[in-house]
Design a protein around this motif. Structure first.
Motif, PDB file in Angstrom:
ATOM      1  N   TYR A 109       0.820  -1.208   0.000  1.00 17.94           N
ATOM      2  CA  TYR A 109       0.000   0.000   0.000  1.00 17.94           C
ATOM      3  C   TYR A 109       0.860   1.266   0.000  1.00 17.94           C
ATOM      4  O   TYR A 109       0.637   2.185  -0.792  1.00 17.94           O
ATOM      5  CB  TYR A 109      -0.929  -0.033   1.216  1.00 17.94           C
ATOM      6  CG  TYR A 109      -1.645   1.254   1.509  1.00 17.94           C
ATOM      7  CD1 TYR A 109      -2.708   1.669   0.734  1.00 17.94           C
ATOM      8  CD2 TYR A 109      -1.261   2.047   2.591  1.00 17.94           C
ATOM      9  CE1 TYR A 109      -3.380   2.848   1.010  1.00 17.94           C
ATOM     10  CE2 TYR A 109      -1.913   3.225   2.873  1.00 17.94           C
ATOM     11  CZ  TYR A 109      -2.975   3.625   2.079  1.00 17.94           C
ATOM     12  OH  TYR A 109      -3.627   4.790   2.360  1.00 17.94           O
ATOM     13  N   ALA A 110       1.841   1.326   0.880  1.00 17.97           N
ATOM     14  CA  ALA A 110       2.616   2.544   1.075  1.00 17.97           C
ATOM     15  C   ALA A 110       3.613   2.800  -0.053  1.00 17.97           C
ATOM     16  O   ALA A 110       3.829   3.940  -0.446  1.00 17.97           O
ATOM     17  CB  ALA A 110       3.350   2.487   2.407  1.00 17.97           C
ATOM     18  N   LEU A 111       4.220   1.752  -0.576  1.00 18.80           N
ATOM     19  CA  LEU A 111       5.273   1.938  -1.571  1.00 18.80           C
ATOM     20  C   LEU A 111       4.784   1.889  -3.012  1.00 18.80           C
ATOM     21  O   LEU A 111       5.330   2.572  -3.885  1.00 18.80           O
ATOM     22  CB  LEU A 111       6.369   0.885  -1.375  1.00 18.80           C
ATOM     23  CG  LEU A 111       7.104   0.920  -0.041  1.00 18.80           C
ATOM     24  CD1 LEU A 111       8.091  -0.236   0.043  1.00 18.80           C
ATOM     25  CD2 LEU A 111       7.807   2.245   0.148  1.00 18.80           C
ATOM     26  N   PHE A 112       3.772   1.081  -3.285  1.00 17.68           N
ATOM     27  CA  PHE A 112       3.368   0.853  -4.673  1.00 17.68           C
ATOM     28  C   PHE A 112       1.902   1.178  -4.929  1.00 17.68           C
ATOM     29  O   PHE A 112       1.352   0.784  -5.955  1.00 17.68           O
ATOM     30  CB  PHE A 112       3.665  -0.597  -5.067  1.00 17.68           C
ATOM     31  CG  PHE A 112       5.127  -0.926  -5.007  1.00 17.68           C
ATOM     32  CD1 PHE A 112       5.985  -0.528  -6.008  1.00 17.68           C
ATOM     33  CD2 PHE A 112       5.651  -1.608  -3.919  1.00 17.68           C
ATOM     34  CE1 PHE A 112       7.334  -0.811  -5.950  1.00 17.68           C
ATOM     35  CE2 PHE A 112       7.002  -1.902  -3.858  1.00 17.68           C
ATOM     36  CZ  PHE A 112       7.844  -1.497  -4.870  1.00 17.68           C
ATOM     37  N   HIS A 113       1.243   1.847  -4.001  1.00 19.10           N
ATOM     38  CA  HIS A 113      -0.147   2.283  -4.150  1.00 19.10           C
ATOM     39  C   HIS A 113      -1.098   1.119  -4.395  1.00 19.10           C
ATOM     40  O   HIS A 113      -2.072   1.239  -5.136  1.00 19.10           O
ATOM     41  CB  HIS A 113      -0.282   3.326  -5.264  1.00 19.10           C
ATOM     42  CG  HIS A 113       0.608   4.503  -5.063  1.00 19.10           C
ATOM     43  ND1 HIS A 113       0.403   5.426  -4.068  1.00 19.10           N
ATOM     44  CD2 HIS A 113       1.736   4.893  -5.717  1.00 19.10           C
ATOM     45  CE1 HIS A 113       1.350   6.339  -4.128  1.00 19.10           C
ATOM     46  NE2 HIS A 113       2.172   6.039  -5.113  1.00 19.10           N
TER      47      HIS A 113
END
Length: 120
Positions: free
Chosen positions: A57-61
Motif C-alpha cells: 500500500y505505502a510503496l506501490f499504491h
C-alpha cells in the motif's frame, strides 16, 4: 492486475517474496530455534502478512484492505515461514539427538538404523 499480484510482478516479487519471504523464513527459523509451537509461528506470520500488505500500500499504491491479495501474501509467507521452521527443526533434531536421528532430506529426519535395532 493479476490473480497473484496486484500492481506488478516486480512489486510482488520484491515485497512479498524477497522481503516478506525472507522475514518469514527467519521468523520460522527463530521459532524453531526457541522450540516454539507451530501455532505461534502461524500467528507471527499473520502479523507479518499485515506488514507486507502495508508495504504494498505505502510503496506501490496497492490496496490496503483487500482480502484476496492479503490471502495471497499470507500463503506465500506461510509456505516460506513453515519451510524455514521445518529446515531448522530438521537440523536441530539431527544435531542435538545425533545418536537417534539422521537427516533424510533438507526438511526431514529419520530414526537411525542402530536406534531401531536397539529398540527392538
Amino acid at each position: 492486475m493479476g490473480i497473484i499480484f496486484e500492481v506488478s510482478l516486480g512489486d510482488f516479487l520484491l515485497v512479498t517474496v524477497f522481503l516478506g519471504g525472507g522475514a518469514a523464513w527467519l521468523t520460522g527459523r527463530a521459532s524453531a530455534l526457541t522450540w516454539r509451537p507451530t501455532w505461534l509461528l502461524a500467528w507471527f506470520l499473520v502479523l507479518l502478512s499485515f506488514a507486507v500488505r502495508f508495504l504494498h500500500y505505502a510503496l506501490f499504491h496497492g490496496s490496503l484492505l483487500t482480502v484476496h491479495y492479503w490471502l495471497v501474501d499470507l500463503v506465500v509467507l506461510g509456505v516460506l515461514g513453515f519451510a524455514g521452521w521445518r529446515y531448522t527443526r530438521a537440523g536441530q533434531m539431527t544435531t542435538q539427538y545425533s545418536w537417534l536421528y539422521e537427516r533424510s532430506s533438507p526438511f526431514s529426519w529419520r530414526e537411525r538404523q542402530q536406534a531401531r535395532e536397539n529398540r527392538a
